[in-house]
Design an enzyme around this catalytic site. Structure first.
Site, PDB file in Angstrom:
ATOM      1  CB  ALA A 121      -0.943  -0.019   1.210  1.00  0.00           C
ATOM      2  CG  ASP A 170      10.599   3.830   2.188  1.00  0.00           C
ATOM      3  OD1 ASP A 170      10.358   5.047   2.121  1.00  0.00           O
ATOM      4  OD2 ASP A 170      10.334   3.034   1.266  1.00  0.00           O
TER       5      ASP A 170
HETATM    6  C1  GLA Z   1       9.745   3.991  -2.446  1.00  0.00           C
HETATM    7  C2  GLA Z   1      11.223   3.894  -2.097  1.00  0.00           C
HETATM    8  C3  GLA Z   1      11.691   5.182  -1.420  1.00  0.00           C
HETATM    9  C4  GLA Z   1      11.336   6.383  -2.292  1.00  0.00           C
HETATM   10  C5  GLA Z   1       9.863   6.353  -2.684  1.00  0.00           C
HETATM   11  C6  GLA Z   1       9.510   7.450  -3.652  1.00  0.00           C
HETATM   12  O1  GLA Z   1       8.991   4.086  -1.272  1.00  0.00           O
HETATM   13  O2  GLA Z   1      11.440   2.816  -1.220  1.00  0.00           O
HETATM   14  O3  GLA Z   1      13.075   5.119  -1.177  1.00  0.00           O
HETATM   15  O4  GLA Z   1      12.166   6.416  -3.424  1.00  0.00           O
HETATM   16  O5  GLA Z   1       9.514   5.114  -3.271  1.00  0.00           O
HETATM   17  O6  GLA Z   1       9.646   8.685  -3.044  1.00  0.00           O
END
Ligand code: GLA
Length: 383
Positions: A121, A170
């Site tokens: 999600a 993240d």
């Molecule tokens: C995913 C990747 C992140 C980032 C986002 C886009 O969540 O894991 O590192 O690049 O996409 O912002």
């Protein structure tokens, strides 16, 4: 809704499957990114928030590797050195492989994983898993890694081992998150700044699942690298796209072909929006923050081409009914919308967004709220 904590779920799964108590229990949060999308692998800033939804890992010492998750409750024996299987256990194997050079991997372990983070999600269920696993297994090995080390192990596990060409956002927020704050992370320098986020945010799940290892993110990353190469022909000193400024856009638009021009334009404008958003949040100006979110969504829709009609509809409906703003969060091509609303209008906005969505797509979206929560932690084992 009062849901059972991931820590409790992982412990009870462990007790049932291994008929013993775990030695270690950890948990790490999923995240929403308020703004700063697709900037983290371009040297720009991001502004994520750790969620109350978490993934927990219960583990005990063993000579072999036996793992299970509450998703399928299958008990799996793992060979850490065997080829990856293209399933969730790859993330765990990747973490073990990254802990080994730090002498922070146990020789084996029995592991039970449970989560309250929705999978696929766009809410970083994978970072929650890798960060919580890195902490649990390193504790089993008798080591206390710092949040920065845990984020690094988790990033390498996902990026280098599983092969998702993600940035570091993240894992960083899942490791460093702190209650009541958003995290302004400048990815080029590694600088972290906490910005108070006392209120709550809403997550509207589109119900469209994205599969990151599948490639759209990897494609965009290639396009950004190509755009950077082209930009270096006239700005030889730059190392990241996010170093270019909005003032560079006219020249960039003349020189770069489409779609590279569009991708670079998103990164440059999003970088400026993210810093402005952190300033607006710090000043408590939620109306301005909300407008920046909506501009960010529009940029994802037209320039990065990573939104989907379900998300566009949610954002339009949220704005129409009086939200501060809303935006597709995470990688895109599915996933969830983050929505900020004045407390007194929340109930009405949630009802109207649900109604609009159902009218167009024939089903109701999942909508829930969260406050900014803490990052990875060791948990007391519930009795
Ligand atoms: C995913 C990747 C992140 C980032 C986002 C886009 O969540 O894991 O590192 O690049 O996409 O912002």
């Amino acid at each position: 809704m009062n849901r059972t904590s991931a820590a409790r779920l992982a412990t009870s799964l462990f007790d049932t499957l291994f008929t013993s108590r775990p030695a270690v229990l950890t948990s790490a949060p999923g995240r929403v990114n308020l703004i700063g999308e697709h900037t983290d692998y371009n040297g720009g800033p991001v502004l994520p928030v750790a969620l109350e939804r978490r993934t927990a890992v219960a583990a005990s010492h063993a000579d072999d590797w036996i793992v299970a998750s509450d998703m399928d409750r299958k008990v799996l024996a793992l060979d850490i050195d065997a080829p990856l299987r293209k399933t969730w256990t790859d993330y765990l194997v990747g973490v073990v492989r990254e802990l080994r050079p730090l002498r922070a991997a146990p020789p084996g372990a029995h592991v039970a994983v449970a989560t309250t983070v929705p999978i696929g999600a766009g809410l970083s269920s994978s970072a929650a898993l890798t960060v919580a696993t890195a902490k649990a297994l390193s504790l089993l090995a008798g080591r206390r890694l710092t949040p920065a080390q845990l984020a690094d192990v988790a990033y390498r596990a996902e990026h280098d081992r599983v092969g998702v060409r993600c940035g570091r956002m993240d894992q960083t927020v899942s490791a460093h998150g702190e209650r009541g704050t958003a995290l302004l992370f400048e990815t080029a320098t590694g600088a972290l700044r906490r910005v108070p986020f006392p209120g709550r945010l809403w997550v509207v799940e589109t119900g469209v699942s994205h599969q990151l290892t599948g490639g759209a993110l990897n494609d965009r990353r290639r396009e950004c690298e190509e755009a950077l190469d082209r930009c270096r022909e006239w700005r030889p000193g730059i190392t990241h796209l996010a170093q270019l400024l909005p003032a560079d856009l006219p020249e960039l638009e003349r020189r770069l072909p489409s779609p590279l021009r569009l991708r670079a334009r998103h990164v440059i404008t999003e970088t400026a929006r993210t810093r402005a958003a952190a300033a607006a949040l710090a000043a408590g100006d939620l109306a301005r923050l909300g407008r920046l979110l909506v501009e960010g969504h529009e940029s994802l829709r037209t320039d990065y081409e990573s939104t989907i009609p379900e998300a566009d509809r949610i954002v339009a409906s949220a704005v129409e009914h009086g939200a501060y703003g809303a935006r597709l969060t995470g990688a895109g091509w599915g996933g969830a919308v983050v929505l900020l609303a004045p407390a007194e209008r929340e109930a009405r906005i949630v009802a109207e967004v649900t109604r609009d969505f159902a009218e167009r797509f024939g089903r109701a979206p999942e909508i829930w709220s969260s406050r900014a929560a803490s990052g990875v932690r060791r948990e007391a084992i519930p009795v």
